[in-house]
Design an enzyme around this catalytic site. Structure first.
Site, PDB file in Angstrom:
ATOM      1  N   LYS A  11      21.826  -3.355 -88.748  1.00 14.51           N
ATOM      2  CA  LYS A  11      20.737  -3.201 -87.779  1.00 14.51           C
ATOM      3  C   LYS A  11      20.885  -4.202 -86.624  1.00 14.51           C
ATOM      4  O   LYS A  11      21.713  -5.118 -86.691  1.00 14.51           O
ATOM      5  CB  LYS A  11      19.406  -3.375 -88.526  1.00 14.51           C
ATOM      6  N   TYR A  51      14.320   7.746 -88.667  1.00 16.09           N
ATOM      7  CA  TYR A  51      13.281   7.265 -89.583  1.00 16.09           C
ATOM      8  C   TYR A  51      12.039   8.160 -89.562  1.00 16.09           C
ATOM      9  O   TYR A  51      10.944   7.697 -89.897  1.00 16.09           O
ATOM     10  CB  TYR A  51      12.896   5.822 -89.236  1.00 16.09           C
ATOM     11  N   PHE A  59       3.867   0.834 -89.548  1.00 14.64           N
ATOM     12  CA  PHE A  59       4.965   0.046 -88.965  1.00 14.64           C
ATOM     13  C   PHE A  59       5.944   0.891 -88.149  1.00 14.64           C
ATOM     14  O   PHE A  59       6.911   0.363 -87.608  1.00 14.64           O
ATOM     15  CB  PHE A  59       5.708  -0.739 -90.054  1.00 14.64           C
ATOM     16  N   ASN A 114      15.418  -6.707 -91.368  1.00 13.45           N
ATOM     17  CA  ASN A 114      16.057  -6.900 -92.669  1.00 13.45           C
ATOM     18  C   ASN A 114      17.526  -6.470 -92.686  1.00 13.45           C
ATOM     19  O   ASN A 114      18.084  -6.142 -93.722  1.00 13.45           O
ATOM     20  CB  ASN A 114      15.238  -6.222 -93.774  1.00 13.45           C
ATOM     21  N   HIS A 117      20.426  -1.028 -93.370  1.00 16.09           N
ATOM     22  CA  HIS A 117      19.882   0.209 -93.946  1.00 16.09           C
ATOM     23  C   HIS A 117      20.879   0.765 -94.952  1.00 16.09           C
ATOM     24  O   HIS A 117      22.090   0.685 -94.736  1.00 16.09           O
ATOM     25  CB  HIS A 117      19.659   1.272 -92.860  1.00 16.09           C
ATOM     26  N   GLU A 128      21.825  11.946 -93.638  1.00 12.27           N
ATOM     27  CA  GLU A 128      21.999  10.818 -92.720  1.00 12.27           C
ATOM     28  C   GLU A 128      23.428  10.750 -92.179  1.00 12.27           C
ATOM     29  O   GLU A 128      23.636  10.429 -91.004  1.00 12.27           O
ATOM     30  CB  GLU A 128      21.624   9.514 -93.434  1.00 12.27           C
TER      31      GLU A 128
HETATM   32  P1  ATP Z   1      16.055   1.254 -95.046  1.00 14.60           P
HETATM   33  O1  ATP Z   1      15.499   2.690 -95.077  1.00 14.60           O
HETATM   34  O2  ATP Z   1      16.191   0.709 -93.646  1.00 14.60           O
HETATM   35  O3  ATP Z   1      17.285   1.133 -95.887  1.00 14.60           O
HETATM   36  P2  ATP Z   1      14.241   0.507 -97.162  1.00 14.60           P
HETATM   37  O4  ATP Z   1      14.634   1.819 -97.762  1.00 14.60           O
HETATM   38  O5  ATP Z   1      14.451  -0.731 -97.966  1.00 14.60           O
HETATM   39  O6  ATP Z   1      14.968   0.304 -95.755  1.00 14.60           O
HETATM   40  P3  ATP Z   1      11.851   1.747 -96.131  1.00 14.60           P
HETATM   41  O7  ATP Z   1      10.561   1.792 -96.873  1.00 14.60           O
HETATM   42  O8  ATP Z   1      12.661   3.003 -96.039  1.00 14.60           O
HETATM   43  O9  ATP Z   1      12.706   0.533 -96.726  1.00 14.60           O
HETATM   44  O10 ATP Z   1      11.513   1.227 -94.665  1.00 14.60           O
HETATM   45  C1  ATP Z   1      12.409   1.440 -93.570  1.00 14.60           C
HETATM   46  C2  ATP Z   1      12.430   0.195 -92.725  1.00 14.60           C
HETATM   47  O11 ATP Z   1      11.157   0.035 -92.094  1.00 14.60           O
HETATM   48  C3  ATP Z   1      12.641  -1.108 -93.490  1.00 14.60           C
HETATM   49  O12 ATP Z   1      13.976  -1.386 -93.787  1.00 14.60           O
HETATM   50  C4  ATP Z   1      12.067  -2.118 -92.510  1.00 14.60           C
HETATM   51  O13 ATP Z   1      12.967  -2.375 -91.417  1.00 14.60           O
HETATM   52  C5  ATP Z   1      10.845  -1.358 -91.999  1.00 14.60           C
HETATM   53  N1  ATP Z   1       9.655  -1.626 -92.810  1.00 14.60           N
HETATM   54  C6  ATP Z   1       9.390  -1.139 -94.058  1.00 14.60           C
HETATM   55  N2  ATP Z   1       8.210  -1.577 -94.515  1.00 14.60           N
HETATM   56  C7  ATP Z   1       7.691  -2.358 -93.534  1.00 14.60           C
HETATM   57  C8  ATP Z   1       6.488  -3.108 -93.384  1.00 14.60           C
HETATM   58  N3  ATP Z   1       5.569  -3.148 -94.350  1.00 14.60           N
HETATM   59  N4  ATP Z   1       6.297  -3.799 -92.223  1.00 14.60           N
HETATM   60  C9  ATP Z   1       7.217  -3.762 -91.232  1.00 14.60           C
HETATM   61  N5  ATP Z   1       8.387  -3.073 -91.299  1.00 14.60           N
HETATM   62  C10 ATP Z   1       8.625  -2.382 -92.435  1.00 14.60           C
HETATM   63 MG    MG Z   2      14.546   3.639 -96.655  1.00 11.44          MG
END
Ligand code: ATP
Ligand code: MG
Length: 139
Positions: A11, A51, A59, A114, A117, A128
């Site tokens: 990211k 997304y 968020f 974080n 992805h 994807e």
């Molecule tokens: P990714 O899909 O990016 O691999 P993930 O599967 O661990 O991450 P998801 O629940 O799919 O988590 O959320 C997608 C992304 O949205 C997260 O990686 C983070 O960047 C953001 N995100 C998720 N939860 C929050 C939150 N509570 N507050 C802010 N940003 C969030």
């Molecule tokens: Mg995810």
């Protein structure tokens, strides 16, 4: 055991912080083969489409702004059980909850920023991969 492909994105924070080399080394040390790679600066629409599953979440607009804030590196990785093994290497979404040694524990600065992805199922991995790569771009 099954040979799988998964999609990962380093990211904007990971690229900006200079974590690309370290993260690719983690992939290779863990027997993931890189089958495609592409550096992109996503538009808001491209990040939002990727997304879209989260569009009702509070968020979402911040996530779209963050994911389009700078270049990202998108890769297709192949390995035995690639989907779940990559998720294990990444660690929990919130780096405060991520296990020691995971990518997010090491490099992430917040639950939003974080660093990485990873697809969360084989079915989503296929969708994807198709979002970013055509057949000619996969080796
Ligand atoms: P990714 O899909 O990016 O691999 P993930 O599967 O661990 O991450 P998801 O629940 O799919 O988590 O959320 C997608 C992304 O949205 C997260 O990686 C983070 O960047 C953001 N995100 C998720 N939860 C929050 C939150 N509570 N507050 C802010 N940003 C969030
Ligand atoms: Mg995810």
């Amino acid at each position: 055991m099954s040979l799988e492909r998964t999609l990962t994105i380093i990211k904007p924070d990971g690229v900006e912080q200079g974590n690309v080399g370290d993260i690719i080394q983690i992939f290779e040390k863990n027997q993931f083969k890189i089958r495609a790679a592409k550096m992109l600066h996503l538009t808001g629409a491209a990040a939002g489409g990727f997304y879209a599953v989260h569009r009702e979440r509070p968020f979402y607009s911040d996530l779209v702004r963050y994911m389009s804030s700078g270049p990202v590196l998108v890769l297709v990785l192949e390995a035995e059980n690639a989907v779940s093994r990559l998720r294990d290497l990444m660690g929990a979404t919130d780096p405060k909850k991520a296990s020691e040694g995971t990518i997010r524990k090491r490099f992430a600065t917040s639950i939003e920023k974080n660093v990485i992805h990873g697809s969360d199922s084989e079915e989503n991995a296929k969708t994807e991969i198709g979002y970013f790569f055509n057949a000619l771009e996969l080796v």
